[in-house]
Design a protein around this motif. Structure first.
Motif, short mmCIF file in Angstrom:
data_model
loop_
_atom_site.label_atom_id
_atom_site.label_comp_id
_atom_site.label_asym_id
_atom_site.label_seq_id
_atom_site.Cartn_x
_atom_site.Cartn_y
_atom_site.Cartn_z
N LEU A 178 0.83 -1.20 0.00
CA LEU A 178 0.00 0.00 0.00
C LEU A 178 0.87 1.26 0.00
O LEU A 178 0.49 2.27 -0.60
N ALA A 179 2.03 1.18 0.64
CA ALA A 179 2.96 2.32 0.63
C ALA A 179 3.41 2.62 -0.79
O ALA A 179 3.56 3.79 -1.19
N LYS A 180 3.61 1.58 -1.60
CA LYS A 180 4.00 1.75 -3.00
C LYS A 180 2.89 2.46 -3.78
O LYS A 180 3.15 3.35 -4.60
N VAL A 181 1.66 2.09 -3.51
CA VAL A 181 0.52 2.73 -4.17
C VAL A 181 0.43 4.19 -3.75
O VAL A 181 0.22 5.08 -4.59
N VAL A 182 0.60 4.46 -2.47
CA VAL A 182 0.56 5.83 -1.98
C VAL A 182 1.61 6.69 -2.68
O VAL A 182 1.34 7.82 -3.11
N ALA A 183 2.81 6.15 -2.81
CA ALA A 183 3.89 6.88 -3.47
C ALA A 183 3.56 7.16 -4.94
O ALA A 183 3.83 8.26 -5.46
N ALA A 184 2.95 6.19 -5.61
CA ALA A 184 2.60 6.36 -7.03
C ALA A 184 1.52 7.43 -7.21
O ALA A 184 1.59 8.24 -8.13
N VAL A 185 0.53 7.43 -6.32
CA VAL A 185 -0.51 8.45 -6.39
C VAL A 185 0.10 9.83 -6.16
O VAL A 185 -0.21 10.80 -6.87
N GLN A 186 0.96 9.92 -5.19
CA GLN A 186 1.59 11.20 -4.84
C GLN A 186 2.41 11.77 -5.98
O GLN A 186 2.60 12.99 -6.08
N GLU A 187 2.89 10.90 -6.87
CA GLU A 187 3.70 11.34 -7.99
C GLU A 187 2.89 11.72 -9.23
O GLU A 187 3.46 12.22 -10.21
N GLN A 188 1.59 11.47 -9.21
CA GLN A 188 0.76 11.92 -10.33
C GLN A 188 0.89 13.44 -10.46
O GLN A 188 0.72 14.18 -9.47
N PRO A 189 1.18 13.98 -11.64
CA PRO A 189 1.51 15.41 -11.77
C PRO A 189 0.48 16.37 -11.20
O PRO A 189 0.83 17.29 -10.45
N ARG A 190 -0.81 16.15 -11.50
CA ARG A 190 -1.82 17.08 -11.00
C ARG A 190 -1.99 16.95 -9.50
O ARG A 190 -2.20 17.95 -8.80
N ILE A 191 -1.90 15.72 -8.99
CA ILE A 191 -2.01 15.52 -7.54
C ILE A 191 -0.80 16.11 -6.83
O ILE A 191 -0.93 16.76 -5.78
N ALA A 192 0.40 15.90 -7.38
CA ALA A 192 1.60 16.48 -6.77
C ALA A 192 1.49 18.00 -6.68
O ALA A 192 1.88 18.60 -5.67
N LYS A 193 0.95 18.61 -7.71
CA LYS A 193 0.77 20.07 -7.71
C LYS A 193 -0.24 20.48 -6.63
O LYS A 193 -0.02 21.45 -5.89
N TRP A 194 -1.35 19.73 -6.54
CA TRP A 194 -2.36 20.02 -5.52
C TRP A 194 -1.78 19.91 -4.12
O TRP A 194 -2.05 20.74 -3.26
N LEU A 195 -0.97 18.89 -3.87
CA LEU A 195 -0.41 18.69 -2.54
C LEU A 195 0.50 19.85 -2.13
O LEU A 195 0.58 20.18 -0.95
N LYS A 196 1.12 20.47 -3.09
CA LYS A 196 1.99 21.62 -2.79
C LYS A 196 1.16 22.89 -2.55
O LYS A 196 1.59 23.75 -1.78
N GLU A 197 0.03 22.98 -3.20
CA GLU A 197 -0.73 24.24 -3.20
C GLU A 197 -1.98 24.22 -2.34
O GLU A 197 -2.58 25.28 -2.10
N ARG A 198 -2.43 23.05 -1.88
CA ARG A 198 -3.70 22.99 -1.16
C ARG A 198 -3.63 23.79 0.14
O ARG A 198 -2.57 23.95 0.75
N PRO A 199 -4.78 24.27 0.61
CA PRO A 199 -4.79 25.05 1.85
C PRO A 199 -4.28 24.25 3.03
O PRO A 199 -4.54 23.05 3.15
N GLU A 200 -3.53 24.91 3.89
CA GLU A 200 -3.08 24.28 5.13
C GLU A 200 -4.23 24.24 6.12
O GLU A 200 -4.90 25.25 6.34
#
Length: 203
Positions: A178-200
């Motif tokens: 599951l950690a491998k899946v989490v890492a793959a999702v986190q690397e999706q370009p649009r999701i990676a951008k959202w994770l950097k920009e989403r509200p704290e």
């Protein structure tokens, strides 16, 4: 294309997996976030008096899992066939059922720590272990091969929520598939951008 509005608190919680589906699908939506002070004013307008609620052309879809299933179908993130769509449903229900054993609203710190330990031991880790056993042999980059689905996004959102609240548990270390899946999702370009920009938020 329908008009979408997602109503939730200014928190990640059970609303974040729905936001992530919109992000991955690159579909516009209105991200409405109510503070705890505002919520009593809007509570009577929600179908069952709770959130998240997804509005589709003004029609309400209440409950996070119903909204996730709807968006998964609409955005072609439901696993590619009926059997995988059922598995998306199954594991979403199981994962959310498990994490809801966490004492989110317990105020006594000693009692909270005790209940948290029980939740991980008796509910969360056993469910995740079963999940790993079920998908390990078939898992590619994602749970159903090499195409991302709503199940992968749900897993990412649940781990994100649990890790944030309980960083000492090191939950990813104990479930490597599951950690491998989490890492793959986190690397999706649009999701990676959202994770950097989403509200704290605190939660």
């Amino acid at each position: 294309m329908p008009t979408y509005k997602l109503c939730y608190f200014n928190a990640r919680g059970l609303g974040e997996m729905l936001r992530l589906l919109f992000v991955q699908a690159d579909v516009e939506y209105e991200d409405v976030r109510y503070s705890s002070e505002e919520w009593p004013k809007y509570k009577p307008t929600m179908l069952f008096g709770q959130m998240p609620v997804l509005f589709v052309d003004g029609e309400q879809i209440a409950h996070s899992r119903a909204a996730l299933r709807y968006l998964a179908r609409e955005f072609k993130l439901d696993g590619g066939n009926s059997l995988n769509a059922a598995k998306v449903d199954m594991w979403t229900e199981a994962m959310i059922e498990a994490i809801m054993k966490l004492p989110f609203y317990e105020q006594d710190e000693a009692k909270k720590a005790e209940l948290t330990a029980v939740a991980f031991k008796d509910h969360i880790h056993p469910k995740l272990t079963k999940f790993e056993e079920a998908v390990n042999a078939k898992c590619g980059t994602y749970l159903f091969g090499n195409d991302i689905s709503a199940a992968d996004i749900m897993v990412f959102a649940i781990f994100d929520l649990v890790n944030r609240r309980n960083p000492d548990e090191k939950i990813l270390d104990k479930h490597p598939t599951l950690a491998k899946v989490v890492a793959a999702v986190q690397e999706q370009p649009r999701i990676a951008k959202w994770l950097k920009e989403r509200p704290e938020t605190e939660n």
